[in-house]
Motif scaffolding. Structure first.
Motif, PDB file in Angstrom:
ATOM      1  N   LEU A 163       0.058  12.581  -4.212  1.00  0.00           N
ATOM      2  CA  LEU A 163      -0.246  10.997  -3.709  1.00  0.00           C
ATOM      3  C   LEU A 163      -0.239  10.856  -2.290  1.00  0.00           C
ATOM      4  O   LEU A 163       0.353  11.352  -1.502  1.00  0.00           O
ATOM      5  N   TYR A 164      -1.441  10.286  -1.732  1.00  0.00           N
ATOM      6  CA  TYR A 164      -1.459   9.771  -0.568  1.00  0.00           C
ATOM      7  C   TYR A 164      -2.064   8.370  -0.469  1.00  0.00           C
ATOM      8  O   TYR A 164      -2.883   7.913  -1.142  1.00  0.00           O
ATOM      9  N   THR A 165      -1.128   7.476   0.372  1.00  0.00           N
ATOM     10  CA  THR A 165      -1.580   6.283   0.677  1.00  0.00           C
ATOM     11  C   THR A 165      -1.197   5.952   2.095  1.00  0.00           C
ATOM     12  O   THR A 165      -0.642   6.937   2.750  1.00  0.00           O
ATOM     13  N   GLY A 166      -1.457   4.493   2.361  1.00  0.00           N
ATOM     14  CA  GLY A 166      -1.247   4.255   3.965  1.00  0.00           C
ATOM     15  C   GLY A 166      -1.236   2.860   4.098  1.00  0.00           C
ATOM     16  O   GLY A 166      -1.294   1.969   3.357  1.00  0.00           O
ATOM     17  N   ARG A 167      -0.938   2.520   5.348  1.00  0.00           N
ATOM     18  CA  ARG A 167      -0.726   1.186   5.923  1.00  0.00           C
ATOM     19  C   ARG A 167      -1.026   1.245   7.286  1.00  0.00           C
ATOM     20  O   ARG A 167      -0.843   1.952   7.940  1.00  0.00           O
ATOM     21  N   GLY A 168      -1.894   0.264   7.592  1.00  0.00           N
ATOM     22  CA  GLY A 168      -2.186  -0.005   9.098  1.00  0.00           C
ATOM     23  C   GLY A 168      -1.280  -1.091   9.781  1.00  0.00           C
ATOM     24  O   GLY A 168      -1.174  -2.094   9.308  1.00  0.00           O
TER      25      GLY A 168
ATOM     26  N   PHE B 258       2.520   9.390   3.194  1.00  0.00           N
ATOM     27  CA  PHE B 258       2.366   7.882   3.458  1.00  0.00           C
ATOM     28  C   PHE B 258       1.930   7.966   4.879  1.00  0.00           C
ATOM     29  O   PHE B 258       2.788   8.096   5.810  1.00  0.00           O
ATOM     30  N   GLN B 259       0.529   7.634   5.306  1.00  0.00           N
ATOM     31  CA  GLN B 259       0.090   7.416   6.613  1.00  0.00           C
ATOM     32  C   GLN B 259       0.209   6.143   7.204  1.00  0.00           C
ATOM     33  O   GLN B 259      -0.295   5.092   6.742  1.00  0.00           O
ATOM     34  N   LEU B 260       0.856   6.184   8.408  1.00  0.00           N
ATOM     35  CA  LEU B 260       0.739   4.751   9.264  1.00  0.00           C
ATOM     36  C   LEU B 260      -0.034   4.780  10.456  1.00  0.00           C
ATOM     37  O   LEU B 260       0.032   5.671  11.108  1.00  0.00           O
TER      38      LEU B 260
ATOM     39  N   ASP C 146      -2.759   4.326  15.248  1.00  0.00           N
ATOM     40  CA  ASP C 146      -3.888   4.862  16.252  1.00  0.00           C
ATOM     41  C   ASP C 146      -5.037   3.748  15.810  1.00  0.00           C
ATOM     42  O   ASP C 146      -5.772   3.019  16.550  1.00  0.00           O
ATOM     43  N   GLU C 147      -5.263   3.622  14.273  1.00  0.00           N
ATOM     44  CA  GLU C 147      -6.548   2.688  13.895  1.00  0.00           C
ATOM     45  C   GLU C 147      -6.172   1.415  14.593  1.00  0.00           C
ATOM     46  O   GLU C 147      -7.129   0.798  14.946  1.00  0.00           O
ATOM     47  N   LYS C 148      -4.939   0.817  14.076  1.00  0.00           N
ATOM     48  CA  LYS C 148      -4.795  -0.638  14.515  1.00  0.00           C
ATOM     49  C   LYS C 148      -4.877  -0.946  15.902  1.00  0.00           C
ATOM     50  O   LYS C 148      -5.308  -1.869  16.523  1.00  0.00           O
TER      51      LYS C 148
ATOM     52  N   ILE D  25      -9.651  10.706  11.002  1.00  0.00           N
ATOM     53  CA  ILE D  25      -8.309  10.763  11.104  1.00  0.00           C
ATOM     54  C   ILE D  25      -7.704  10.307   9.705  1.00  0.00           C
ATOM     55  O   ILE D  25      -6.913  10.927   9.199  1.00  0.00           O
ATOM     56  N   GLN D  26      -8.284   9.495   8.839  1.00  0.00           N
ATOM     57  CA  GLN D  26      -7.933   8.808   7.646  1.00  0.00           C
ATOM     58  C   GLN D  26      -8.190   9.968   6.746  1.00  0.00           C
ATOM     59  O   GLN D  26      -7.518   9.619   5.480  1.00  0.00           O
ATOM     60  N   THR D  27      -9.178  10.735   6.750  1.00  0.00           N
ATOM     61  CA  THR D  27      -9.469  11.673   5.962  1.00  0.00           C
ATOM     62  C   THR D  27      -8.452  12.785   5.755  1.00  0.00           C
ATOM     63  O   THR D  27      -8.307  13.588   4.675  1.00  0.00           O
TER      64      THR D  27
ATOM     65  N   ILE E 185      -5.370   9.025  -4.264  1.00  0.00           N
ATOM     66  CA  ILE E 185      -5.184   7.982  -3.235  1.00  0.00           C
ATOM     67  C   ILE E 185      -5.181   6.558  -3.933  1.00  0.00           C
ATOM     68  O   ILE E 185      -6.258   5.963  -4.430  1.00  0.00           O
ATOM     69  N   PRO E 186      -4.150   5.770  -4.029  1.00  0.00           N
ATOM     70  CA  PRO E 186      -4.026   4.560  -4.618  1.00  0.00           C
ATOM     71  C   PRO E 186      -4.084   3.490  -3.387  1.00  0.00           C
ATOM     72  O   PRO E 186      -3.473   3.870  -2.199  1.00  0.00           O
ATOM     73  N   HIS E 187      -5.244   2.693  -3.560  1.00  0.00           N
ATOM     74  CA  HIS E 187      -5.450   1.917  -2.242  1.00  0.00           C
ATOM     75  C   HIS E 187      -6.115   0.626  -2.673  1.00  0.00           C
ATOM     76  O   HIS E 187      -6.601   0.497  -3.767  1.00  0.00           O
ATOM     77  N   ALA E 188      -6.141  -0.554  -1.969  1.00  0.00           N
ATOM     78  CA  ALA E 188      -7.083  -1.563  -2.112  1.00  0.00           C
ATOM     79  C   ALA E 188      -8.441  -1.404  -1.698  1.00  0.00           C
ATOM     80  O   ALA E 188      -8.713  -0.438  -0.876  1.00  0.00           O
TER      81      ALA E 188
ATOM     82  N   ASP F 162     -10.911  -2.225  -0.438  1.00  0.00           N
ATOM     83  CA  ASP F 162     -11.633  -2.440   0.764  1.00  0.00           C
ATOM     84  C   ASP F 162     -11.609  -0.839   1.496  1.00  0.00           C
ATOM     85  O   ASP F 162     -12.386  -0.777   2.569  1.00  0.00           O
ATOM     86  N   GLN F 163     -10.626  -0.084   1.269  1.00  0.00           N
ATOM     87  CA  GLN F 163     -10.638   1.391   1.842  1.00  0.00           C
ATOM     88  C   GLN F 163     -11.721   2.158   1.518  1.00  0.00           C
ATOM     89  O   GLN F 163     -11.994   3.442   1.899  1.00  0.00           O
ATOM     90  N   ASP F 164     -12.297   1.988   0.179  1.00  0.00           N
ATOM     91  CA  ASP F 164     -13.083   2.834  -0.428  1.00  0.00           C
ATOM     92  C   ASP F 164     -14.093   3.410   0.391  1.00  0.00           C
ATOM     93  O   ASP F 164     -14.609   4.692   0.352  1.00  0.00           O
TER      94      ASP F 164
HETATM   95  N1  TRP Z   1      -6.690   1.805   6.892  1.00  0.00           N
HETATM   96  C1  TRP Z   1      -5.803   1.213   5.970  1.00  0.00           C
HETATM   97  C2  TRP Z   1      -5.400  -0.229   6.669  1.00  0.00           C
HETATM   98  O1  TRP Z   1      -5.831  -0.549   7.329  1.00  0.00           O
HETATM   99  C3  TRP Z   1      -4.528   2.330   6.240  1.00  0.00           C
HETATM  100  C4  TRP Z   1      -4.507   3.514   5.267  1.00  0.00           C
HETATM  101  C5  TRP Z   1      -4.663   4.980   5.961  1.00  0.00           C
HETATM  102  C6  TRP Z   1      -4.422   3.423   4.046  1.00  0.00           C
HETATM  103  N2  TRP Z   1      -4.719   5.779   4.987  1.00  0.00           N
HETATM  104  C7  TRP Z   1      -4.719   5.060   3.618  1.00  0.00           C
HETATM  105  C8  TRP Z   1      -4.642   2.680   2.823  1.00  0.00           C
HETATM  106  C9  TRP Z   1      -4.987   5.360   2.462  1.00  0.00           C
HETATM  107  C10 TRP Z   1      -4.770   3.336   1.735  1.00  0.00           C
HETATM  108  C11 TRP Z   1      -4.762   4.704   1.421  1.00  0.00           C
HETATM  109  O2  TRP Z   1      -4.545  -0.803   5.956  1.00  0.00           O
END
Ligand code: TRP
Length: 386
Positions: free
Chosen positions: A74-79, A108-110, A113-115, A196-198, A216-219, A221-223
């Motif tokens: 699994l890969y997910t993330g948070r800004g 889990f990617q934080l 850098d993006e923010k 970087i997010q890839t 990748i589970p995500h909301a 908007d990240q598609d």
């Molecule tokens: N870009 C996402 C955000 O602003 C953070 C994020 C990075 C992310 N990698 C992800 C979210 C993978 C879901 C899955 O919140």
């Protein structure tokens, strides 16, 4: 013109998810797929049956491979641009369910850098510090420390950059403009960022030296990011990442999603019981102007933000939810009682979460990974050799 916007940088308006399915080219999660999931997991999470996780890309392929003995990670993330609210926690709860059911790793990617790049008022230090703060909320949800790797992009920059270079070379500026709507005023970091997010979508493949499926589970908007990943990664010899996508937890006020930047629309994981009470009590509901009218006419749960919180997070028992709904429509359940019920449930959740969040401070090291580069030492080691 649609009256809603869903991009990685902006979500607003009354979102038509059916339209997004068409626009983004994602697949709805249908009954057949639910049945397939259940065959493996034995039970099915209410986020799936309620279509809170409503769409996917290649999820069936992930399950096929899993059944063949080729597990995914699994890969997910948070800004990390501020405090975590319930809208952020919702997909992480689901991610943990997948981790538990399939017994797989989570990366889990934080994206500090993006923010930093996208938020004009956020300093580099603030974004980086929020990575460490937000990691506490992630850990508090109980992910398996043996199988969970949390990292800030800034901390893992060397590893990420090496692969991001190869990815970036395959993406043109005009693709970035078309995919993300960035224009000539964008800074050059914003244009590069998606590369970087890839990278976490191939990080296990890099480590193992062979291709490993990634989910990748995500909301939703990240598609756009992962649409690009799926375009580029096969050109570099990797699998396309699969995804499973959720809707947004709505605002407590009328319209829109829970937003960290608009007051009283969101409940933060650090809110105290009084704040929760105040926010829920001033929420937008489907109630009538007064109790007498409500008893006569009934309420309207389909537009009610309080009902949506029951539906999406706090009343996961189907029978209990149905009772709330039908009592509301019948004018039997008034908004005060329904709000109190929600306030109690939220505060119960937050009490436990906040305790675990405190404890997480002592076990951060069990989860976080970073590259420690000490250039002074590297230079002095080098000088010893000459
Ligand atoms: N870009 C996402 C955000 O602003 C953070 C994020 C990075 C992310 N990698 C992800 C979210 C993978 C879901 C899955 O919140």
């Amino acid at each position: 013109m649609p009256d809603f916007i869903v991009t990685p940088w902006e979500v607003s308006g009354e979102i038509d998810y059916e339209q997004l399915i068409k626009e983004f080219g994602i697949e709805p999660i249908d009954e057949k797929l639910l049945f397939y999931i259940k065959e493996i997991t034995k039970e099915i999470h209410p986020f799936l049956t309620r279509k809170i996780f409503f769409a996917h890309r290649d999820f069936k392929w992930i399950l096929d491979e899993y059944r063949k003995g080729n597990p995914f990670y699994l890969y997910t993330g948070r800004g990390p641009s501020g405090n975590v609210h319930l809208g952020h926690v919702m997909p992480w709860i689901f991610t943990k369910w997948i981790q538990d059911k399939f017994n797989v790793e989570l990366w889990f990617q934080l994206t500090d850098d993006e923010k930093f790049l996208f938020n004009q008022s956020l300093s580099y230090e603030e974004a980086y510090n929020y990575s460490y703060d937000n990691a506490l909320d992630i850990i508090a949800l109980g992910f398996d420390p043996k199988k969970t790797f949390i990292f800030s992009d800034i901390d893992l920059a060397g590893t990420l950059y090496r692969s991001a270079l190869k990815i970036a070379k395959k993406i043109t500026y005009s693709t970035i403009k078309a995919t993300f709507g960035l224009d000539n005023s964008a800074n050059v970091g914003q244009i590069f960022y998606t590369s970087i997010q890839t990278v976490p979508a191939i990080i296990k493949s890099l480590i193992e030296g062979k291709n490993i499926p990634c989910l990748i589970p995500h909301a939703v908007d990240q598609d756009p990011h992962f649409r690009l990943s799926r375009d580029v990664l096969p050109k570099l010899g990797y699998f396309k990442p699969a995804s499973i996508q959720c809707i947004f937890l709505p605002s407590l006020q009328q319209g829109g999603k829970m937003s960290a930047s608009i007051e009283n629309t969101a409940i933060f994981t650090t809110d105290n019981p009084e704040e929760v009470k105040k926010k829920v009590n001033t929420a937008f509901t489907g109630g009538q102007a007064n109790a007498k009218l409500q008893r006569e006419l009934g309420g309207n749960p389909s537009i009610c933000s309080v009902f949506k919180y029951h539906f999406m997070l706090f009343t996961l028992d189907d029978n209990e939810l149905k009772t709330i709904e039908s009592r509301c429509i019948a004018g039997d359940l008034l908004c005060g009682e329904c709000k109190n019920n929600l306030i109690q449930k939220i505060n119960k959740f937050l009490k436990v979460h906040q305790e675990k969040r405190e404890k997480a401070k002592d076990i951060l090291d069990q989860y976080l990974i970073k590259e420690k580069i000490d250039l002074k030492k590297i230079i002095s080691d080098k000088l010893k050799k000459v």
